[in-house]
Design a protein around this motif. Structure first.
Motif, PDB file in Angstrom:
ATOM      1  N   GLN A   1       0.756  -1.198   0.002  1.00  0.00           N
ATOM      2  CA  GLN A   1      -0.082   0.029  -0.006  1.00  0.00           C
ATOM      3  C   GLN A   1       0.869   1.424   0.053  1.00  0.00           C
ATOM      4  N   GLY A   2       2.045   1.217  -0.085  1.00  0.00           N
ATOM      5  CA  GLY A   2       3.230   2.334   0.118  1.00  0.00           C
ATOM      6  C   GLY A   2       3.576   2.812   1.296  1.00  0.00           C
ATOM      7  N   PHE A   3       3.164   1.990   2.316  1.00  0.00           N
ATOM      8  CA  PHE A   3       4.076   2.688   3.548  1.00  0.00           C
ATOM      9  C   PHE A   3       5.201   2.345   3.896  1.00  0.00           C
ATOM     10  N   ASP A   4       5.993   3.026   4.542  1.00  0.00           N
ATOM     11  CA  ASP A   4       7.417   2.806   4.729  1.00  0.00           C
ATOM     12  C   ASP A   4       7.628   2.500   6.277  1.00  0.00           C
ATOM     13  N   VAL A   5       8.707   1.708   6.720  1.00  0.00           N
ATOM     14  CA  VAL A   5       9.036   1.448   7.825  1.00  0.00           C
ATOM     15  C   VAL A   5       9.549   2.435   8.653  1.00  0.00           C
ATOM     16  N   ALA A   6       9.067   3.097   9.711  1.00  0.00           N
ATOM     17  CA  ALA A   6       9.459   4.381  10.390  1.00  0.00           C
ATOM     18  C   ALA A   6      10.213   3.971  11.670  1.00  0.00           C
ATOM     19  N   GLY A   7       9.950   2.793  12.075  1.00  0.00           N
ATOM     20  CA  GLY A   7      10.530   2.600  13.427  1.00  0.00           C
ATOM     21  C   GLY A   7      10.445   1.213  13.829  1.00  0.00           C
ATOM     22  N   ARG A   8      10.950   0.726  14.909  1.00  0.00           N
ATOM     23  CA  ARG A   8      10.993  -0.586  15.545  1.00  0.00           C
ATOM     24  C   ARG A   8      10.755  -0.577  17.050  1.00  0.00           C
ATOM     25  N   GLY A   9      10.316  -1.479  17.722  1.00  0.00           N
ATOM     26  CA  GLY A   9      10.234  -1.346  19.118  1.00  0.00           C
ATOM     27  C   GLY A   9       9.432  -2.819  19.608  1.00  0.00           C
ATOM     28  N   GLU A  10       9.130  -2.703  20.827  1.00  0.00           N
ATOM     29  CA  GLU A  10       8.627  -3.807  21.403  1.00  0.00           C
ATOM     30  C   GLU A  10       7.357  -3.608  22.058  1.00  0.00           C
ATOM     31  N   ILE A  11       6.462  -4.900  22.308  1.00  0.00           N
ATOM     32  CA  ILE A  11       5.031  -4.638  22.956  1.00  0.00           C
ATOM     33  C   ILE A  11       4.980  -6.009  23.712  1.00  0.00           C
ATOM     34  N   GLU A  12       4.242  -6.025  24.941  1.00  0.00           N
ATOM     35  CA  GLU A  12       3.986  -7.225  25.540  1.00  0.00           C
ATOM     36  C   GLU A  12       2.598  -7.481  25.272  1.00  0.00           C
ATOM     37  N   LEU A  13       2.836  -8.821  24.946  1.00  0.00           N
ATOM     38  CA  LEU A  13       1.093  -9.541  24.674  1.00  0.00           C
ATOM     39  C   LEU A  13       1.198 -10.721  25.310  1.00  0.00           C
ATOM     40  N   ALA A  14       0.185 -10.842  26.267  1.00  0.00           N
ATOM     41  CA  ALA A  14      -0.113 -12.071  27.040  1.00  0.00           C
ATOM     42  C   ALA A  14       1.180 -12.581  27.587  1.00  0.00           C
ATOM     43  N   GLY A  15       1.954 -11.712  28.346  1.00  0.00           N
ATOM     44  CA  GLY A  15       3.186 -12.053  29.006  1.00  0.00           C
ATOM     45  C   GLY A  15       4.276 -12.199  28.120  1.00  0.00           C
ATOM     46  N   ALA A  16       4.289 -12.148  26.769  1.00  0.00           N
ATOM     47  CA  ALA A  16       5.340 -12.249  25.899  1.00  0.00           C
ATOM     48  C   ALA A  16       6.081 -11.089  25.007  1.00  0.00           C
ATOM     49  N   VAL A  17       6.978 -10.599  25.160  1.00  0.00           N
ATOM     50  CA  VAL A  17       7.571  -9.593  24.529  1.00  0.00           C
ATOM     51  C   VAL A  17       7.837  -9.862  23.058  1.00  0.00           C
ATOM     52  N   CYS A  18       7.138  -9.026  21.990  1.00  0.00           N
ATOM     53  CA  CYS A  18       7.043  -9.073  20.689  1.00  0.00           C
ATOM     54  C   CYS A  18       7.765  -8.100  20.268  1.00  0.00           C
ATOM     55  N   GLY A  19       8.195  -8.218  18.969  1.00  0.00           N
ATOM     56  CA  GLY A  19       8.712  -7.190  18.191  1.00  0.00           C
ATOM     57  C   GLY A  19       7.509  -6.373  17.413  1.00  0.00           C
ATOM     58  N   GLU A  20       7.813  -5.288  17.065  1.00  0.00           N
ATOM     59  CA  GLU A  20       6.577  -4.260  16.663  1.00  0.00           C
ATOM     60  C   GLU A  20       7.296  -3.512  15.672  1.00  0.00           C
ATOM     61  N   VAL A  21       6.710  -3.397  14.386  1.00  0.00           N
ATOM     62  CA  VAL A  21       7.145  -2.506  13.416  1.00  0.00           C
ATOM     63  C   VAL A  21       6.169  -1.167  13.225  1.00  0.00           C
ATOM     64  N   THR A  22       6.696  -0.014  13.150  1.00  0.00           N
ATOM     65  CA  THR A  22       5.829   0.922  12.752  1.00  0.00           C
ATOM     66  C   THR A  22       5.951   1.352  11.437  1.00  0.00           C
ATOM     67  N   TYR A  23       4.764   1.532  10.520  1.00  0.00           N
ATOM     68  CA  TYR A  23       4.731   2.164   9.184  1.00  0.00           C
ATOM     69  C   TYR A  23       4.155   3.509   9.245  1.00  0.00           C
ATOM     70  N   ALA A  24       4.649   4.319   8.441  1.00  0.00           N
ATOM     71  CA  ALA A  24       4.002   5.546   8.172  1.00  0.00           C
ATOM     72  C   ALA A  24       3.905   6.134   6.729  1.00  0.00           C
ATOM     73  N   GLY A  25       3.305   6.976   6.804  1.00  0.00           N
ATOM     74  CA  GLY A  25       3.098   7.573   5.186  1.00  0.00           C
ATOM     75  C   GLY A  25       1.942   8.654   5.018  1.00  0.00           C
ATOM     76  N   PRO A  26       1.809   9.399   3.945  1.00  0.00           N
ATOM     77  CA  PRO A  26       0.828  10.420   3.919  1.00  0.00           C
ATOM     78  C   PRO A  26      -0.399   9.636   3.441  1.00  0.00           C
ATOM     79  N   LEU A  27      -1.514  10.438   3.752  1.00  0.00           N
ATOM     80  CA  LEU A  27      -2.806   9.811   3.320  1.00  0.00           C
ATOM     81  C   LEU A  27      -3.159  10.050   2.000  1.00  0.00           C
TER      82      LEU A  27
END
Length: 165
Positions: free
Chosen positions: A139-165
């Motif tokens: 859809q044309g969105f670019d990776v803007a960052g990476r981080g982590e999130i906790e879900l159900a007791g597990a730490v998971c990698g997270e990717v942030t995308y961003a782009g113009p509307l």
């Protein structure tokens, strides 16, 4: 042909079914079925979904051809500049993937967000969601960052995308 329309409170059970099916298809291999159920039960509790569906600040859409086969939600991003919206969620029933429904939902959502004065969209997705990540990149969105999130007791990698509307 599916109809994309604003979600209504009567759609809440169908939205929850689509969410559960989509989450299981995307994450069972990585998180396990029990963890997926715990996350969906928490994030998609009926009262939570109903609150978002009826919130004037949130654009909540469903794709339906009787029954609802997908949904998308987005609104102001509390962690970003005023002109940035955040995609809260977008899922399509796995048996309807690759039919263009997700693209139609995203297009309608971004059009409605742009009409509200937003200029950019931020999307957070679990790094393990290969299908979702490929969709956002198509859809044309670019990776803007990476981080982590906790879900159900597990730490998971997270990717942030961003782009113009």
């Amino acid at each position: 042909m599916v109809d994309v329309r604003p979600a209504e409170p009567a759609d809440v059970p169908a939205i929850r079914r689509v969410a559960r099916a989509g989450w299981h298809a995307a994450y069972d291999d990585r998180l396990g079925a029990d963890a997926v159920d715990a996350v969906v039960d928490d994030w998609y509790a009926p009262e939570t979904v109903r609150e978002y569906v009826t919130d004037d600040d949130v654009v909540y859409l469903v794709a339906a051809d009787d029954p609802v086969v997908g949904y998308a939600a987005g609104g102001p991003d509390p962690d970003a500049a005023a002109a940035t919206a955040r995609l809260g969620a977008i899922y399509v029933r796995p048996d309807r993937w690759r039919e263009g429904i997700g693209g139609r939902l995203l297009e309608e959502l971004t059009d409605r967000l742009a009409d509200r004065g937003f200029e950019r969209l931020r999307i957070d997705v679990l790094a393990a969601n290969d299908v979702g990540r490929a969709f956002y990149e198509r859809q044309g969105f670019d990776v803007a960052g990476r981080g982590e999130i906790e879900l159900a007791g597990a730490v998971c990698g997270e990717v942030t995308y961003a782009g113009p509307l």
